[in-house]
Write a protein that holds these residues in place. Structure first.
Motif, PDB file in Angstrom:
ATOM      1  N   TYR A 272      15.729  40.501 -63.883  1.00 55.55           N
ATOM      2  CA  TYR A 272      14.356  40.004 -63.840  1.00 55.55           C
ATOM      3  C   TYR A 272      14.217  39.206 -62.695  1.00 55.55           C
ATOM      4  O   TYR A 272      15.148  38.264 -62.302  1.00 55.55           O
ATOM      5  CB  TYR A 272      14.350  38.917 -65.116  1.00 55.55           C
ATOM      6  CG  TYR A 272      12.967  38.468 -65.565  1.00 55.55           C
ATOM      7  CD1 TYR A 272      12.025  39.212 -65.702  1.00 55.55           C
ATOM      8  CD2 TYR A 272      12.880  37.103 -65.395  1.00 55.55           C
ATOM      9  CE1 TYR A 272      10.757  38.722 -66.002  1.00 55.55           C
ATOM     10  CE2 TYR A 272      11.583  36.465 -65.749  1.00 55.55           C
ATOM     11  CZ  TYR A 272      10.716  37.397 -66.177  1.00 55.55           C
ATOM     12  OH  TYR A 272       9.266  36.976 -66.494  1.00 55.55           O
ATOM     13  N   ARG A 273      13.031  39.257 -62.057  1.00 52.11           N
ATOM     14  CA  ARG A 273      12.507  38.672 -60.921  1.00 52.11           C
ATOM     15  C   ARG A 273      11.395  38.001 -60.954  1.00 52.11           C
ATOM     16  O   ARG A 273      10.417  38.691 -61.761  1.00 52.11           O
ATOM     17  CB  ARG A 273      12.574  39.483 -59.467  1.00 52.11           C
ATOM     18  CG  ARG A 273      14.183  39.941 -59.257  1.00 52.11           C
ATOM     19  CD  ARG A 273      15.121  39.083 -58.756  1.00 52.11           C
ATOM     20  NE  ARG A 273      14.385  38.398 -57.409  1.00 52.11           N
ATOM     21  CZ  ARG A 273      14.981  39.211 -56.193  1.00 52.11           C
ATOM     22  NH1 ARG A 273      15.603  40.291 -56.311  1.00 52.11           N
ATOM     23  NH2 ARG A 273      14.152  38.529 -55.108  1.00 52.11           N
ATOM     24  N   GLU A 274      11.119  36.631 -60.697  1.00 53.53           N
ATOM     25  CA  GLU A 274       9.697  36.341 -60.535  1.00 53.53           C
ATOM     26  C   GLU A 274       9.201  36.284 -58.902  1.00 53.53           C
ATOM     27  O   GLU A 274       7.999  35.418 -58.965  1.00 53.53           O
ATOM     28  CB  GLU A 274       9.803  34.706 -61.021  1.00 53.53           C
ATOM     29  CG  GLU A 274      10.116  34.964 -62.654  1.00 53.53           C
ATOM     30  CD  GLU A 274      10.185  33.522 -63.060  1.00 53.53           C
ATOM     31  OE1 GLU A 274      10.787  32.437 -62.472  1.00 53.53           O
ATOM     32  OE2 GLU A 274       9.872  33.425 -64.321  1.00 53.53           O
ATOM     33  N   ASP A 275       9.628  36.775 -58.266  1.00 52.93           N
ATOM     34  CA  ASP A 275       9.196  36.760 -56.798  1.00 52.93           C
ATOM     35  C   ASP A 275       8.905  38.330 -56.380  1.00 52.93           C
ATOM     36  O   ASP A 275       9.195  38.514 -55.132  1.00 52.93           O
ATOM     37  CB  ASP A 275      10.336  36.186 -55.936  1.00 52.93           C
ATOM     38  CG  ASP A 275      11.611  36.715 -55.706  1.00 52.93           C
ATOM     39  OD1 ASP A 275      11.987  37.631 -56.508  1.00 52.93           O
ATOM     40  OD2 ASP A 275      12.318  36.249 -55.013  1.00 52.93           O
ATOM     41  N   ALA A 276       8.769  39.363 -57.211  1.00 56.88           N
ATOM     42  CA  ALA A 276       8.471  40.602 -56.867  1.00 56.88           C
ATOM     43  C   ALA A 276       7.099  40.710 -56.204  1.00 56.88           C
ATOM     44  O   ALA A 276       6.374  39.917 -56.288  1.00 56.88           O
ATOM     45  CB  ALA A 276       8.635  41.541 -57.898  1.00 56.88           C
ATOM     46  N   LYS A 277       7.180  41.540 -55.049  1.00 54.19           N
ATOM     47  CA  LYS A 277       5.652  41.572 -54.307  1.00 54.19           C
ATOM     48  C   LYS A 277       4.778  42.393 -55.356  1.00 54.19           C
ATOM     49  O   LYS A 277       4.996  43.370 -55.772  1.00 54.19           O
ATOM     50  CB  LYS A 277       5.814  42.323 -53.208  1.00 54.19           C
ATOM     51  CG  LYS A 277       4.610  42.632 -52.515  1.00 54.19           C
ATOM     52  CD  LYS A 277       4.871  43.359 -51.156  1.00 54.19           C
ATOM     53  CE  LYS A 277       3.676  43.413 -50.265  1.00 54.19           C
ATOM     54  NZ  LYS A 277       3.797  44.155 -48.933  1.00 54.19           N
ATOM     55  N   THR A 278       3.516  41.647 -55.547  1.00 55.16           N
ATOM     56  CA  THR A 278       2.382  42.292 -56.278  1.00 55.16           C
ATOM     57  C   THR A 278       1.916  43.374 -55.565  1.00 55.16           C
ATOM     58  O   THR A 278       1.619  43.448 -54.386  1.00 55.16           O
ATOM     59  CB  THR A 278       1.412  41.193 -56.308  1.00 55.16           C
ATOM     60  OG1 THR A 278       2.076  39.979 -57.248  1.00 55.16           O
ATOM     61  CG2 THR A 278       0.253  42.052 -57.473  1.00 55.16           C
ATOM     62  N   PRO A 279       1.719  44.594 -56.142  1.00 50.57           N
ATOM     63  CA  PRO A 279       1.335  45.805 -55.285  1.00 50.57           C
ATOM     64  C   PRO A 279      -0.204  45.788 -55.159  1.00 50.57           C
ATOM     65  O   PRO A 279      -0.961  44.843 -55.554  1.00 50.57           O
ATOM     66  CB  PRO A 279       1.474  46.893 -56.664  1.00 50.57           C
ATOM     67  CG  PRO A 279       1.462  46.369 -57.765  1.00 50.57           C
ATOM     68  CD  PRO A 279       2.045  45.074 -57.634  1.00 50.57           C
ATOM     69  N   THR A 280      -0.563  46.354 -53.825  1.00 52.58           N
ATOM     70  CA  THR A 280      -2.075  46.499 -53.533  1.00 52.58           C
ATOM     71  C   THR A 280      -2.658  47.878 -53.735  1.00 52.58           C
ATOM     72  O   THR A 280      -2.072  48.739 -53.603  1.00 52.58           O
ATOM     73  CB  THR A 280      -2.213  46.112 -52.165  1.00 52.58           C
ATOM     74  OG1 THR A 280      -1.620  44.743 -51.858  1.00 52.58           O
ATOM     75  CG2 THR A 280      -3.613  46.161 -51.684  1.00 52.58           C
ATOM     76  N   PRO A 281      -3.843  47.930 -54.713  1.00 52.79           N
ATOM     77  CA  PRO A 281      -4.385  49.273 -54.950  1.00 52.79           C
ATOM     78  C   PRO A 281      -4.889  49.845 -53.615  1.00 52.79           C
ATOM     79  O   PRO A 281      -5.571  49.498 -52.786  1.00 52.79           O
ATOM     80  CB  PRO A 281      -5.618  48.997 -55.702  1.00 52.79           C
ATOM     81  CG  PRO A 281      -6.060  47.525 -55.453  1.00 52.79           C
ATOM     82  CD  PRO A 281      -4.705  46.714 -55.085  1.00 52.79           C
ATOM     83  N   GLY A 282      -4.539  51.059 -53.427  1.00 50.64           N
ATOM     84  CA  GLY A 282      -4.604  51.981 -52.078  1.00 50.64           C
ATOM     85  C   GLY A 282      -6.085  52.913 -52.592  1.00 50.64           C
ATOM     86  O   GLY A 282      -6.780  52.420 -53.568  1.00 50.64           O
ATOM     87  N   PRO A 283      -6.562  53.426 -51.564  1.00 46.51           N
ATOM     88  CA  PRO A 283      -7.885  54.481 -51.939  1.00 46.51           C
ATOM     89  C   PRO A 283      -7.406  55.214 -53.321  1.00 46.51           C
ATOM     90  O   PRO A 283      -6.606  55.908 -53.383  1.00 46.51           O
ATOM     91  CB  PRO A 283      -7.893  55.215 -50.698  1.00 46.51           C
ATOM     92  CG  PRO A 283      -7.109  54.719 -49.743  1.00 46.51           C
ATOM     93  CD  PRO A 283      -6.030  54.029 -50.367  1.00 46.51           C
ATOM     94  N   GLY A 284      -8.946  54.951 -54.069  1.00 44.27           N
ATOM     95  CA  GLY A 284      -8.775  55.692 -55.387  1.00 44.27           C
ATOM     96  C   GLY A 284      -7.970  55.244 -56.462  1.00 44.27           C
ATOM     97  O   GLY A 284      -7.675  55.877 -57.711  1.00 44.27           O
ATOM     98  N   GLU A 285      -7.489  54.073 -56.261  1.00 47.33           N
ATOM     99  CA  GLU A 285      -6.591  53.114 -57.291  1.00 47.33           C
ATOM    100  C   GLU A 285      -7.027  51.918 -57.797  1.00 47.33           C
ATOM    101  O   GLU A 285      -8.089  51.306 -57.294  1.00 47.33           O
ATOM    102  CB  GLU A 285      -5.259  52.877 -56.713  1.00 47.33           C
ATOM    103  CG  GLU A 285      -4.320  54.168 -56.099  1.00 47.33           C
ATOM    104  CD  GLU A 285      -2.962  53.789 -55.622  1.00 47.33           C
ATOM    105  OE1 GLU A 285      -1.969  54.527 -55.850  1.00 47.33           O
ATOM    106  OE2 GLU A 285      -2.731  52.666 -55.252  1.00 47.33           O
ATOM    107  N   VAL A 286      -6.635  51.675 -58.896  1.00 46.76           N
ATOM    108  CA  VAL A 286      -6.905  50.252 -59.444  1.00 46.76           C
ATOM    109  C   VAL A 286      -5.669  49.549 -59.706  1.00 46.76           C
ATOM    110  O   VAL A 286      -4.510  50.031 -59.877  1.00 46.76           O
ATOM    111  CB  VAL A 286      -7.640  50.510 -60.768  1.00 46.76           C
ATOM    112  CG1 VAL A 286      -9.054  51.095 -60.869  1.00 46.76           C
ATOM    113  CG2 VAL A 286      -6.605  51.110 -61.949  1.00 46.76           C
ATOM    114  N   LEU A 287      -5.917  48.250 -59.419  1.00 49.40           N
ATOM    115  CA  LEU A 287      -4.714  47.327 -59.926  1.00 49.40           C
ATOM    116  C   LEU A 287      -4.934  46.618 -61.497  1.00 49.40           C
ATOM    117  O   LEU A 287      -6.134  45.980 -61.696  1.00 49.40           O
ATOM    118  CB  LEU A 287      -4.663  45.979 -58.851  1.00 49.40           C
ATOM    119  CG  LEU A 287      -3.520  44.917 -59.266  1.00 49.40           C
ATOM    120  CD1 LEU A 287      -2.242  45.592 -58.607  1.00 49.40           C
ATOM    121  CD2 LEU A 287      -3.909  43.639 -58.240  1.00 49.40           C
ATOM    122  N   VAL A 288      -3.824  46.986 -62.245  1.00 48.82           N
ATOM    123  CA  VAL A 288      -4.040  46.427 -63.514  1.00 48.82           C
ATOM    124  C   VAL A 288      -3.134  45.491 -63.909  1.00 48.82           C
ATOM    125  O   VAL A 288      -1.837  45.385 -63.217  1.00 48.82           O
ATOM    126  CB  VAL A 288      -3.497  47.696 -64.510  1.00 48.82           C
ATOM    127  CG1 VAL A 288      -3.263  47.407 -65.955  1.00 48.82           C
ATOM    128  CG2 VAL A 288      -4.524  48.929 -64.374  1.00 48.82           C
TER     129      VAL A 288
END
Length: 393
Positions: free
Chosen positions: A28-44
């Motif tokens: 369990y980590r609290e410093d993982a990098k938040t993903p960025t939505p690419g073309p055609g994607e959504v961030l949920v």
């Protein structure tokens, strides 16, 4: 360039799988990098992710090769797609907080459910090299996930809480439906459902009723009342193997089973075939067996002469198609499919959830879901385990 309605943090909490092994490989980590939505994607923003047996099998490397004693990572292509570290979790519910290039900003704020497949192409009717979020790409055991916009389906139904929606995820429901479509299950047919109290089993019971088939559940006697309430015509005790076929026929009034949905394998598969070929003269269709699991053992002893002489059709099932996912979403939106939610765990308590999942209580029915700690009060606390570990259905 991504567009969001609110600021998205640069880091997030996540459970990282660092290699094959037991739960000690989950960190369990609290410093993982938040993903960025690419073309055609959504961030949920994840609010709940259902637990599936495939998570454990992938973590432990339990997918067998041609060598009976060997195991490896799941790999339908030339090379394994499971690399480490990996965030597992396939059945994701949540809300869109940002969109990538080419996705309408109006989608921000939508609550929905992920079609968990990583499709190799745009075909809608077939899926020959199945991979999935939580395996070939990061999944939902985290606070955020980036996924294709057309695979995150809007499900606004206010009567469904997010944890309940996650419990209806595609890993179980789409597998169940693909088992049925592969075997061409139709109205009026008698269908034997093994492993009936689990996520795929409870989905199969409901889906049989939707298409007009008659499901007969194989499970423990103390789960009979709940399974019948869910739609099972009868519940056959999976114990006492020498009398198993006789007891199935007693439940069907002496009529053979038309199709078997096998999640067990091992020594049960041959008995399942017996329930279909006991009276071939009274049949109207070929005996059909769909298999999508081997919880009872990876090896079965079957006489091939029985398979071809009785014309038993066998279908191996893994995942499903875009068409099937969209049909399931329509049924969920229409209220025809109901959640079978057993309990929720905090994401930081995934180790405990894994142990509970393996050592299930006798009244375990349906799914457990994993809720990010920051979302616990809003989406998980209501479904925390009670002292009696009663399922939420």
């Amino acid at each position: 360039m991504a567009e969001s309605a609110t600021a998205v943090p640069a880091t997030m909490a996540a459970m990282l799988l660092t290699g094959h092994g037991d739960v000690e490989k989950l960190h369990y980590r609290e410093d993982a990098k938040t993903p960025t939505p690419g073309p055609g994607e959504v961030l949920v923003q994840v609010t709940a992710t259902a637990k599936n047996n495939t998570d454990r099998k992938a973590r432990e490397g339990l997918y067998p090769t041609k060598e009976k004693g060997d195991v490896t990572s799941f790999a339908m292509g030339k090379t394994p797609t499971l690399t480490f570290p990996r965030i597992q979790g396939a059945d994701v519910a949540g809300r869109i907080v940002a969109v990538g290039e080419g996705v309408e900003a109006e989608r921000i704020g939508q609550r929905g459910l992920l079609d968990f497949n990583i499709y190799a192409d745009e075909r809608r009717d077939i899926n020959l090299t199945p991979d999935y979020y939580g395996h070939g790409s990061d999944g939902g055991y985290a606070e955020y996930i980036a996924v294709p916009a057309d695979q995150f389906h809007h499900v606004p139904n206010p009567e469904l809480r997010d944890a309940e929606l996650a419990s209806m995820g595609m890993c179980s429901y789409q597998t169940a439906y693909h088992m049925m479509t592969s075997a061409r299950v139709s109205a009026g047919e008698r269908v034997l459902v093994s492993g009936a109290s689990g996520g795929v089993g409870t989905a199969l019971i409901q889906l049989c009723r939707i298409v007009g088939a008659i499901p007969y559940a194989v499970s423990q006697p103390d789960k009979a009342e709940a399974l019948i309430a869910l739609g099972a015509e009868a519940v056959i005790d999976r114990g006492n193997l020498p009398t198993f076929v006789e007891r199935v026929l007693e439940a069907t009034g002496g009529q053979p089973i038309d199709a078997v949905m096998d999640l067990v394998g091992g020594e049960m598969t041959d008995l399942f075939i017996d329930t279909m070929i006991v009276d071939m003269q009274s049949r109207h269709t070929y005996p059909r067996l769909s298999i999508a699991g081997a919880s009872g053992g990876n090896l079965s002893e079957i006489m091939w002469t029985r398979i071809y002489l009785y014309q038993v059709q066998i279908f191996g099932v893994s995942h499903g198609t875009r068409e099937e996912a969209e049909q399931l979403i329509d049924w969920i939106r229409g209220g025809e499919l109901k959640p079978v939610l057993h309990a929720a765990f905090r994401l930081s308590e995934l180790h405990a959830a894994e142990h509970y999942f393996v050592n299930r209580s006798s009244n375990y029915l349906g799914k457990i879901v994993i809720v990010p700690d920051a979302q616990w009060e809003a989406h998980g606390a209501l479904f925390a385990l009670t002292s009696t570990q009663e399922p939420h259905a």
